[in-house]
Design an enzyme around this catalytic site. Structure first.
Site, PDB file in Angstrom:
ATOM      1  N   THR A 168      -3.915  12.988   6.772  1.00 19.21           N
ATOM      2  CA  THR A 168      -2.481  13.091   7.043  1.00 19.21           C
ATOM      3  C   THR A 168      -2.249  14.217   8.043  1.00 19.21           C
ATOM      4  O   THR A 168      -1.547  14.047   9.059  1.00 19.21           O
ATOM      5  CB  THR A 168      -1.695  13.328   5.735  1.00 19.21           C
ATOM      6  OG1 THR A 168      -2.039  12.270   4.835  1.00 19.21           O
ATOM      7  CG2 THR A 168      -0.208  13.340   5.974  1.00 19.21           C
ATOM      8  N   ASN A 200      -1.691  19.364   0.395  1.00 21.80           N
ATOM      9  CA  ASN A 200      -2.673  18.583   1.159  1.00 21.80           C
ATOM     10  C   ASN A 200      -2.284  18.516   2.642  1.00 21.80           C
ATOM     11  O   ASN A 200      -3.049  18.903   3.519  1.00 21.80           O
ATOM     12  CB  ASN A 200      -2.801  17.179   0.550  1.00 21.80           C
ATOM     13  CG  ASN A 200      -3.647  16.271   1.412  1.00 21.80           C
ATOM     14  OD1 ASN A 200      -3.162  15.663   2.366  1.00 21.80           O
ATOM     15  ND2 ASN A 200      -4.932  16.197   1.124  1.00 21.80           N
ATOM     16  N   LYS A 252       5.051   1.972  -3.143  1.00 21.58           N
ATOM     17  CA  LYS A 252       5.041   3.389  -3.519  1.00 21.58           C
ATOM     18  C   LYS A 252       5.276   3.500  -5.008  1.00 21.58           C
ATOM     19  O   LYS A 252       5.940   2.646  -5.606  1.00 21.58           O
ATOM     20  CB  LYS A 252       6.147   4.146  -2.782  1.00 21.58           C
ATOM     21  CG  LYS A 252       5.967   5.649  -2.789  1.00 21.58           C
ATOM     22  CD  LYS A 252       5.038   6.096  -1.679  1.00 21.58           C
ATOM     23  CE  LYS A 252       4.864   7.594  -1.635  1.00 21.58           C
ATOM     24  NZ  LYS A 252       4.307   8.057  -0.370  1.00 21.58           N
ATOM     25  N   LYS A 266       5.450   2.409   8.290  1.00 28.61           N
ATOM     26  CA  LYS A 266       4.219   3.077   8.756  1.00 28.61           C
ATOM     27  C   LYS A 266       3.134   2.042   9.045  1.00 28.61           C
ATOM     28  O   LYS A 266       2.467   2.097  10.081  1.00 28.61           O
ATOM     29  CB  LYS A 266       3.671   4.022   7.671  1.00 28.61           C
ATOM     30  CG  LYS A 266       4.447   5.287   7.495  1.00 28.61           C
ATOM     31  CD  LYS A 266       3.753   6.240   6.507  1.00 28.61           C
ATOM     32  CE  LYS A 266       4.778   7.178   5.919  1.00 28.61           C
ATOM     33  NZ  LYS A 266       4.219   8.290   5.153  1.00 28.61           N
ATOM     34  N   SER A 302      -6.702   5.656   4.647  1.00 25.12           N
ATOM     35  CA  SER A 302      -6.781   4.898   3.393  1.00 25.12           C
ATOM     36  C   SER A 302      -7.210   3.456   3.675  1.00 25.12           C
ATOM     37  O   SER A 302      -7.996   2.857   2.936  1.00 25.12           O
ATOM     38  CB  SER A 302      -5.421   4.887   2.685  1.00 25.12           C
ATOM     39  OG  SER A 302      -5.282   6.021   1.877  1.00 25.12           O
ATOM     40  N   LYS A 354       0.845  -1.191   0.000  1.00 22.67           N
ATOM     41  CA  LYS A 354       0.000   0.000   0.000  1.00 22.67           C
ATOM     42  C   LYS A 354       0.877   1.236   0.000  1.00 22.67           C
ATOM     43  O   LYS A 354       1.857   1.297   0.750  1.00 22.67           O
ATOM     44  CB  LYS A 354      -0.879  -0.021   1.269  1.00 22.67           C
ATOM     45  CG  LYS A 354      -1.791   1.163   1.437  1.00 22.67           C
ATOM     46  CD  LYS A 354      -3.202   0.853   0.944  1.00 22.67           C
ATOM     47  CE  LYS A 354      -4.106   2.070   0.865  1.00 22.67           C
ATOM     48  NZ  LYS A 354      -3.834   2.930  -0.300  1.00 22.67           N
TER      49      LYS A 354
HETATM   50  N1  LIG Z   1      -0.993  13.369   0.874  1.00 22.55           N
HETATM   51  C1  LIG Z   1      -0.838  12.422   1.778  1.00 22.55           C
HETATM   52  O1  LIG Z   1      -1.798  11.748   2.164  1.00 22.55           O
HETATM   53  C2  LIG Z   1       0.491  12.164   2.390  1.00 22.55           C
HETATM   54  C3  LIG Z   1       1.576  12.969   2.122  1.00 22.55           C
HETATM   55  N2  LIG Z   1       2.757  12.727   2.756  1.00 22.55           N
HETATM   56  C4  LIG Z   1       3.923  13.523   2.469  1.00 22.55           C
HETATM   57  O2  LIG Z   1       3.679  14.899   2.754  1.00 22.55           O
HETATM   58  C5  LIG Z   1       4.472  15.714   1.881  1.00 22.55           C
HETATM   59  C6  LIG Z   1       3.548  16.676   1.152  1.00 22.55           C
HETATM   60  O3  LIG Z   1       2.593  15.914   0.419  1.00 22.55           O
HETATM   61  P1  LIG Z   1       1.218  16.537  -0.053  1.00 22.55           P
HETATM   62  O4  LIG Z   1       0.824  17.634   0.848  1.00 22.55           O
HETATM   63  O5  LIG Z   1       0.306  15.412  -0.298  1.00 22.55           O
HETATM   64  O6  LIG Z   1       1.644  17.130  -1.456  1.00 22.55           O
HETATM   65  P2  LIG Z   1       0.965  18.316  -2.283  1.00 22.55           P
HETATM   66  O7  LIG Z   1       1.315  18.064  -3.687  1.00 22.55           O
HETATM   67  O8  LIG Z   1      -0.455  18.467  -1.937  1.00 22.55           O
HETATM   68  O9  LIG Z   1       1.733  19.617  -1.755  1.00 22.55           O
HETATM   69  C7  LIG Z   1       3.111  19.726  -1.853  1.00 22.55           C
HETATM   70  C8  LIG Z   1       3.519  21.051  -1.252  1.00 22.55           C
HETATM   71  O10 LIG Z   1       4.944  21.068  -1.207  1.00 22.55           O
HETATM   72  C9  LIG Z   1       5.416  22.220  -1.885  1.00 22.55           C
HETATM   73  N3  LIG Z   1       6.699  21.942  -2.505  1.00 22.55           N
HETATM   74  C10 LIG Z   1       6.945  21.194  -3.609  1.00 22.55           C
HETATM   75  N4  LIG Z   1       8.246  21.211  -3.900  1.00 22.55           N
HETATM   76  C11 LIG Z   1       8.821  21.968  -2.941  1.00 22.55           C
HETATM   77  C12 LIG Z   1      10.144  22.383  -2.701  1.00 22.55           C
HETATM   78  N5  LIG Z   1      11.117  22.030  -3.514  1.00 22.55           N
HETATM   79  N6  LIG Z   1      10.378  23.167  -1.613  1.00 22.55           N
HETATM   80  C13 LIG Z   1       9.380  23.541  -0.785  1.00 22.55           C
HETATM   81  N7  LIG Z   1       8.110  23.195  -0.986  1.00 22.55           N
HETATM   82  C14 LIG Z   1       7.844  22.423  -2.046  1.00 22.55           C
HETATM   83  C15 LIG Z   1       4.354  22.523  -2.907  1.00 22.55           C
HETATM   84  O11 LIG Z   1       4.451  23.885  -3.372  1.00 22.55           O
HETATM   85  C16 LIG Z   1       3.091  22.246  -2.105  1.00 22.55           C
HETATM   86  O12 LIG Z   1       2.783  23.351  -1.299  1.00 22.55           O
HETATM   87  C17 LIG Z   1       5.208  14.744   0.974  1.00 22.55           C
HETATM   88  O13 LIG Z   1       6.483  14.455   1.483  1.00 22.55           O
HETATM   89  C18 LIG Z   1       4.345  13.490   1.016  1.00 22.55           C
HETATM   90  O14 LIG Z   1       5.046  12.330   0.681  1.00 22.55           O
HETATM   91  C19 LIG Z   1       2.890  11.753   3.705  1.00 22.55           C
HETATM   92  C20 LIG Z   1       1.839  10.952   4.015  1.00 22.55           C
HETATM   93  C21 LIG Z   1       0.565  11.027   3.326  1.00 22.55           C
HETATM   94  O1  LIG Z   2      -2.783   6.567   1.764  1.00 23.40           O
HETATM   95  C1  LIG Z   2      -1.970   5.718   1.441  1.00 23.40           C
HETATM   96  O2  LIG Z   2      -2.257   4.569   1.162  1.00 23.40           O
HETATM   97  C2  LIG Z   2      -0.502   6.048   1.349  1.00 23.40           C
HETATM   98  C3  LIG Z   2      -0.111   7.438   1.709  1.00 23.40           C
HETATM   99  C4  LIG Z   2       1.347   7.617   1.432  1.00 23.40           C
HETATM  100  O3  LIG Z   2       1.786   7.466   0.320  1.00 23.40           O
HETATM  101  C5  LIG Z   2       2.255   7.949   2.514  1.00 23.40           C
HETATM  102  O4  LIG Z   2       1.902   7.809   3.693  1.00 23.40           O
HETATM  103  O5  LIG Z   2       3.389   8.336   2.218  1.00 23.40           O
END
Ligand SMILES: NC(=O)C1=CN([C@@H]2O[C@H](COP(=O)(O)OP(=O)(O)OC[C@H]3O[C@@H](n4cnc5c(N)ncnc54)[C@H](O)[C@@H]3O)[C@@H](O)[C@H]2O)C=CC1
Ligand SMILES: O=C(O)CCC(=O)C(=O)O
Length: 428
Positions: free
Chosen positions: A204, A235, A120, A108, A362, A84
């Site tokens: 998250t 997000n 992933k 996790k 999830s 997952k």
């Molecule tokens: N969406 C989810 O359910 C989960 C996300 N994560 C992690 O959280 C982190 C953010 O993910 P999301 O919020 O989902 O992504 P997203 O795509 O919704 O947002 C990404 C954010 O990071 C910023 N960003 C991108 N490149 C950057 C850089 N070089 N320097 C500074 N900021 C930058 C973007 O401008 C945006 O604000 C990632 O590391 C992801 O793997 C972890 C667990 C679950």
């Molecule tokens: O929601 C999921 O199944 C995975 C989320 C994820 O990619 C993460 O925790 O980094």
């Protein structure tokens, strides 16, 4: 490390340390297995994913040309159950990073005790420069390319950086067409009307908030009035900023890929949420921005990296002023950075624990899809809180008992279930 000019580096570029995301994960896994008394055979099994598929996908672009995109799907260990983990669309996706991300997913799932192993995926692309049509064709091409190794009982994708519920919907539709039956359990993070779960979008961030609350109790910090800095406004970061703001914290800094905003008296998070685009970009609307590097070093109580990997390194860990660092992003702190923060007595709540709220909900979504019976938002929140509070305290107590930092403690907790499952299956 520490090369001249590194402070000037564009944050999109990678440092030498980042080459070692996989290596540094292996080092901590080995350390955790050794502490638990497993043999080297177990380490040999767990040090790399069991499967890594690389795919090349021709996609018709809007101007009539064809572009070939490269993507990956890594499946770390499926002894416990199907793998997952999310799918990332980002120009800097690389094979080793996807492998490390799949290993963190296994950890996790072990920490929050889900019946999954880790997986992933990623595609090298920049969705910010692509039309909706191009994104849809790429999302569908990816599902066709990996269809043999994924499925509701094999490997279940989800959103990650620059992917969202619309992309999950296209992927679910493509998979259902290939299989010729409706398969909502193929993917999570879907829109509610397609079998998504209440609470997944904010899960998250909600998990991170629960970890912040628990960590703040340990350090006797009151959330009300605490100064919080959040890197990333997508997000994870934007929901987190909103939850902390609503809880009375002062969110004094936020950022995106283009820069950061700082207001010592606190930012108006509702206003920023209103103005941000679907990629979590908002700083380009302002003139007085600071850099992401400056943001991380702001004087604050709680720092939450919620963007990309390798942000707190040996170069800047000495300058971090927060008392608590809670990793919403995957891999934001390098091994060297972790050591410096721990030596300085900063409480670091590691990614594999702090960001596990997403995969937890999830899992709830997948359970609801399998049973065809859907839960209320309150039910999801209540279940999530219970899992996260228990998991936080389990890892925290392990770290206290063993006198080790929370990252190693989390790895010890996380690696145990897949090791035991691998052993019972007779693999080791
Ligand atoms: N969406 C989810 O359910 C989960 C996300 N994560 C992690 O959280 C982190 C953010 O993910 P999301 O919020 O989902 O992504 P997203 O795509 O919704 O947002 C990404 C954010 O990071 C910023 N960003 C991108 N490149 C950057 C850089 N070089 N320097 C500074 N900021 C930058 C973007 O401008 C945006 O604000 C990632 O590391 C992801 O793997 C972890 C667990 C679950
Ligand atoms: O929601 C999921 O199944 C995975 C989320 C994820 O990619 C993460 O925790 O980094």
């Amino acid at each position: 490390m520490g090369e001249v000019g590194v402070t000037e580096r564009n944050i999109e570029q990678k440092s030498d340390e980042s080459m070692n995301l996989l290596t540094s994960t292996q080092i901590v896994i080995k350390e955790a297995l050794d502490k638990l008394g497993y043999t080297d055979e177990m380490y040999q099994l767990l040090k790399e994913p069991l499967r890594m598929l690389t795919v090349r996908m021709p996609v018709r672009m809007d101007d009539g040309s064809t572009k070939i995109f490269t993507g990956y799907r890594a499946q770390h260990n499926d002894a416990v159950g199907p793998t997952k983990g999310g799918v990332r669309f980002h120009p800097e996706v690389d094979e080793d990073e996807v492998k490390a991300l799949s290993m963190w997913m296994s950890l996790k799932c072990g920490i929050v005790d889900l019946p999954y192993g880790g997986g992933k995926g990623g595609i090298i692309c920049d969705p910010r420069t692509m039309s909706m049509g191009e994104l849809e064709r790429l999302s569908r091409a990816y599902v066709r390319a990996i269809s043999q190794i994924v499925g509701p009982t094999k490997d279940i994708p989800a959103p990650d950086v620059y992917t969202n519920s619309q992309i999950m919907a296209w992927m679910m539709d493509e998979y259902s067409r290939l299989r010729e039956y409706d398969s909502p359990g193929f993917i999570t993070g879907k829109p509610l009307v397609l079998g998504g779960s209440h609470g997944r979008e904010k899960a998250t961030a909600q998990g991170v908030v629960i970890c912040i609350e628990e960590a703040a109790k340990k350090r006797a910090i009151a959330i009300n009035g605490a100064r919080v800095v959040v890197q990333g406004f997508g997000n994870a970061g934007s929901y987190l900023a909103k939850f902390m703001y609503d809880a009375g914290a002062k969110v004094i800094g936020i950022s995106d890929a283009y820069g950061a905003l700082y207001a010592p008296d606190g930012l108006d998070i509702d206003y920023l949420l209103d103005r941000r685009d679907s990629f979590g970009t908002v700083t380009n609307l302002f003139e007085n921005t600071i850099t992401n590097k400056e943001l991380l070093e702001l004087d604050c109580d709680i720092l939450v990296p919620a963007a990309i990997s390798n942000q707190i390194t040996a170069d800047n860990a000495q300058n971090i002023k927060a008392s608590i660092v809670v990793e919403a992003a995957n891999g934001p702190t390098t091994l060297e950075g972790t050591k410096v923060l721990s030596d300085r007595g900063i409480l670091l709540v590691p990614d594999v624990l702090a960001s596990s709220g997403g995969v937890t909900v999830s899992y709830f979504e997948w359970v609801q899809n399998n049973q065809g019976y859907y839960w209320s938002d309150e039910e999801v929140n209540e279940k999530l809180r219970k899992v996260l509070v228990q998991s936080f305290n389990n890892v925290y107590d392990t770290s206290e008992r063993q006198n080790i930092n929370m990252r190693l403690a989390a790895y010890m907790v996380g690696v145990r279930k897949m090791s035991e499952a691998s052993r019972f299956r007779g693999w080791i």
